[in-house]
Design a protein around this motif. Sequence first.
Motif, PDB file in Angstrom:
ATOM      1  N   PHE A   1       0.823  -1.207   0.000  1.00 32.96           N
ATOM      2  CA  PHE A   1       0.000   0.000   0.000  1.00 32.96           C
ATOM      3  C   PHE A   1       0.857   1.258   0.000  1.00 32.96           C
ATOM      4  O   PHE A   1       0.572   2.210  -0.731  1.00 32.96           O
ATOM      5  CB  PHE A   1      -0.941   0.021   1.211  1.00 32.96           C
ATOM      6  N   ALA A   2       1.913   1.278   0.812  1.00 28.69           N
ATOM      7  CA  ALA A   2       2.788   2.452   0.872  1.00 28.69           C
ATOM      8  C   ALA A   2       3.434   2.716  -0.480  1.00 28.69           C
ATOM      9  O   ALA A   2       3.552   3.869  -0.901  1.00 28.69           O
ATOM     10  CB  ALA A   2       3.853   2.264   1.945  1.00 28.69           C
ATOM     11  N   GLU A   3       3.835   1.653  -1.164  1.00 34.27           N
ATOM     12  CA  GLU A   3       4.458   1.834  -2.478  1.00 34.27           C
ATOM     13  C   GLU A   3       3.437   2.298  -3.512  1.00 34.27           C
ATOM     14  O   GLU A   3       3.733   3.170  -4.327  1.00 34.27           O
ATOM     15  CB  GLU A   3       5.130   0.545  -2.927  1.00 34.27           C
ATOM     16  N   MET A   4       2.233   1.719  -3.492  1.00 36.99           N
ATOM     17  CA  MET A   4       1.223   2.116  -4.477  1.00 36.99           C
ATOM     18  C   MET A   4       0.707   3.525  -4.212  1.00 36.99           C
ATOM     19  O   MET A   4       0.712   4.372  -5.107  1.00 36.99           O
ATOM     20  CB  MET A   4       0.062   1.116  -4.494  1.00 36.99           C
ATOM     21  N   ALA A   5       0.270   3.791  -2.989  1.00 38.46           N
ATOM     22  CA  ALA A   5      -0.276   5.110  -2.665  1.00 38.46           C
ATOM     23  C   ALA A   5       0.803   6.189  -2.748  1.00 38.46           C
ATOM     24  O   ALA A   5       0.580   7.258  -3.315  1.00 38.46           O
ATOM     25  CB  ALA A   5      -0.902   5.091  -1.275  1.00 38.46           C
ATOM     26  N   GLY A   6       1.983   5.903  -2.186  1.00 39.95           N
ATOM     27  CA  GLY A   6       3.076   6.866  -2.264  1.00 39.95           C
ATOM     28  C   GLY A   6       3.481   7.140  -3.702  1.00 39.95           C
ATOM     29  O   GLY A   6       3.758   8.278  -4.077  1.00 39.95           O
ATOM     30  N   GLY A   7       3.500   6.101  -4.523  1.00 41.61           N
ATOM     31  CA  GLY A   7       3.839   6.270  -5.938  1.00 41.61           C
ATOM     32  C   GLY A   7       2.848   7.149  -6.664  1.00 41.61           C
ATOM     33  O   GLY A   7       3.230   8.022  -7.452  1.00 41.61           O
ATOM     34  N   ILE A   8       1.564   6.941  -6.401  1.00 39.80           N
ATOM     35  CA  ILE A   8       0.540   7.768  -7.048  1.00 39.80           C
ATOM     36  C   ILE A   8       0.658   9.214  -6.592  1.00 39.80           C
ATOM     37  O   ILE A   8       0.625  10.142  -7.413  1.00 39.80           O
ATOM     38  CB  ILE A   8      -0.873   7.219  -6.753  1.00 39.80           C
ATOM     39  N   LEU A   9       0.795   9.425  -5.280  1.00 43.83           N
ATOM     40  CA  LEU A   9       0.898  10.790  -4.763  1.00 43.83           C
ATOM     41  C   LEU A   9       2.107  11.519  -5.340  1.00 43.83           C
ATOM     42  O   LEU A   9       2.018  12.695  -5.710  1.00 43.83           O
ATOM     43  CB  LEU A   9       0.970  10.774  -3.231  1.00 43.83           C
ATOM     44  N   VAL A  10       3.229  10.824  -5.432  1.00 41.19           N
ATOM     45  CA  VAL A  10       4.436  11.452  -5.977  1.00 41.19           C
ATOM     46  C   VAL A  10       4.259  11.730  -7.468  1.00 41.19           C
ATOM     47  O   VAL A  10       4.601  12.807  -7.962  1.00 41.19           O
ATOM     48  CB  VAL A  10       5.677  10.561  -5.712  1.00 41.19           C
ATOM     49  N   ALA A  11       3.725  10.777  -8.205  1.00 45.41           N
ATOM     50  CA  ALA A  11       3.598  10.941  -9.660  1.00 45.41           C
ATOM     51  C   ALA A  11       2.714  12.126 -10.027  1.00 45.41           C
ATOM     52  O   ALA A  11       3.061  12.909 -10.913  1.00 45.41           O
ATOM     53  CB  ALA A  11       3.056   9.663 -10.296  1.00 45.41           C
ATOM     54  N   VAL A  12       1.583  12.269  -9.348  1.00 45.36           N
ATOM     55  CA  VAL A  12       0.685  13.378  -9.695  1.00 45.36           C
ATOM     56  C   VAL A  12       1.036  14.663  -8.957  1.00 45.36           C
ATOM     57  O   VAL A  12       0.499  15.721  -9.277  1.00 45.36           O
ATOM     58  CB  VAL A  12      -0.800  13.013  -9.456  1.00 45.36           C
TER      59      VAL A  12
ATOM     60  N   ARG B   1       5.013  15.452  -0.317  1.00 45.72           N
ATOM     61  CA  ARG B   1       5.904  15.154   0.814  1.00 45.72           C
ATOM     62  C   ARG B   1       5.382  13.977   1.637  1.00 45.72           C
ATOM     63  O   ARG B   1       6.164  13.175   2.134  1.00 45.72           O
ATOM     64  CB  ARG B   1       6.104  16.404   1.653  1.00 45.72           C
ATOM     65  N   ILE B   2       4.082  13.838   1.757  1.00 47.21           N
ATOM     66  CA  ILE B   2       3.525  12.676   2.456  1.00 47.21           C
ATOM     67  C   ILE B   2       3.812  11.413   1.656  1.00 47.21           C
ATOM     68  O   ILE B   2       4.227  10.386   2.208  1.00 47.21           O
ATOM     69  CB  ILE B   2       2.012  12.860   2.698  1.00 47.21           C
ATOM     70  N   GLY B   3       3.594  11.473   0.347  1.00 48.85           N
ATOM     71  CA  GLY B   3       3.909  10.328  -0.511  1.00 48.85           C
ATOM     72  C   GLY B   3       5.384   9.979  -0.451  1.00 48.85           C
ATOM     73  O   GLY B   3       5.753   8.799  -0.417  1.00 48.85           O
ATOM     74  N   SER B   4       6.233  10.990  -0.421  1.00 46.05           N
ATOM     75  CA  SER B   4       7.672  10.749  -0.320  1.00 46.05           C
ATOM     76  C   SER B   4       8.018  10.045   0.983  1.00 46.05           C
ATOM     77  O   SER B   4       8.847   9.134   0.999  1.00 46.05           O
ATOM     78  CB  SER B   4       8.440  12.067  -0.407  1.00 46.05           C
ATOM     79  N   LEU B   5       7.405  10.460   2.072  1.00 41.36           N
ATOM     80  CA  LEU B   5       7.661   9.807   3.361  1.00 41.36           C
ATOM     81  C   LEU B   5       7.232   8.340   3.336  1.00 41.36           C
ATOM     82  O   LEU B   5       7.904   7.484   3.918  1.00 41.36           O
ATOM     83  CB  LEU B   5       6.946  10.545   4.489  1.00 41.36           C
ATOM     84  N   MET B   6       6.124   8.055   2.669  1.00 41.09           N
ATOM     85  CA  MET B   6       5.681   6.666   2.551  1.00 41.09           C
ATOM     86  C   MET B   6       6.732   5.841   1.805  1.00 41.09           C
ATOM     87  O   MET B   6       7.049   4.716   2.198  1.00 41.09           O
ATOM     88  CB  MET B   6       4.338   6.596   1.821  1.00 41.09           C
ATOM     89  N   LEU B   7       7.259   6.419   0.730  1.00 43.21           N
ATOM     90  CA  LEU B   7       8.276   5.709  -0.054  1.00 43.21           C
ATOM     91  C   LEU B   7       9.592   5.609   0.712  1.00 43.21           C
ATOM     92  O   LEU B   7      10.241   4.558   0.695  1.00 43.21           O
ATOM     93  CB  LEU B   7       8.489   6.415  -1.393  1.00 43.21           C
ATOM     94  N   ILE B   8       9.979   6.674   1.378  1.00 42.42           N
ATOM     95  CA  ILE B   8      11.244   6.672   2.127  1.00 42.42           C
ATOM     96  C   ILE B   8      11.232   5.575   3.183  1.00 42.42           C
ATOM     97  O   ILE B   8      12.212   4.831   3.326  1.00 42.42           O
ATOM     98  CB  ILE B   8      11.498   8.054   2.773  1.00 42.42           C
ATOM     99  N   SER B   9      10.140   5.452   3.911  1.00 41.49           N
ATOM    100  CA  SER B   9      10.097   4.444   4.972  1.00 41.49           C
ATOM    101  C   SER B   9      10.180   3.034   4.410  1.00 41.49           C
ATOM    102  O   SER B   9      10.924   2.192   4.932  1.00 41.49           O
ATOM    103  CB  SER B   9       8.835   4.619   5.820  1.00 41.49           C
ATOM    104  N   THR B  10       9.459   2.770   3.347  1.00 40.96           N
ATOM    105  CA  THR B  10       9.494   1.434   2.739  1.00 40.96           C
ATOM    106  C   THR B  10      10.863   1.142   2.137  1.00 40.96           C
ATOM    107  O   THR B  10      11.413   0.046   2.315  1.00 40.96           O
ATOM    108  CB  THR B  10       8.405   1.319   1.657  1.00 40.96           C
ATOM    109  N   LEU B  11      11.434   2.111   1.444  1.00 37.32           N
ATOM    110  CA  LEU B  11      12.727   1.903   0.793  1.00 37.32           C
ATOM    111  C   LEU B  11      13.869   1.837   1.798  1.00 37.32           C
ATOM    112  O   LEU B  11      14.847   1.115   1.575  1.00 37.32           O
ATOM    113  CB  LEU B  11      12.962   2.991  -0.255  1.00 37.32           C
TER     114      LEU B  11
END
Length: 138
Positions: free
Chosen positions: A68-79, A84-94
């Motif tokens: 979920f973090a990768e999918m939701a964070g990816g969508i938020l970052v792409a659009v 910054r919230i999407g980036s935090l989701m990706l940062i934590s997972t990565l």
Amino acid sequence: MLSFIFKSKPNYVNFGLLVYRLALGISMFYHGYLKWLSGPEGLYKVGAMLAPLGVSGGYEILGTMAAFAEMAGGILVAVGLFTRIGSLMLISTLAMATTLSINGSFFSWDYPSQMGFGALMLFFVGPGRFSLDKAFFK
């Protein structure tokens, strides 16, 4: 031609951020989507990767959270919406993916660390002019 290469072009910074956001966001969404498609067994395996860190249960839920973090964070970052919230989701997972693969070969931890640093860069820099953040939160 040389002036284009060697001189700062502030007009192109926002276009560069758009291209990078799209590349990072689509890539991360796809990685999360593949985890999601793997079903409960695949999500369990993703979550079970945390066992060496002392996590002893809830693997399917943890795998679902990662997907979920990768999918939701990816969508938020792409659009570029709540970037910054999407980036935090990706940062934590990565960061977790990098930590879990740090003892492997260079190529096992290189990809998640580079993607994580890219997400960190977007967290600090922001989404740029061509984003929904800019349109909604002037």
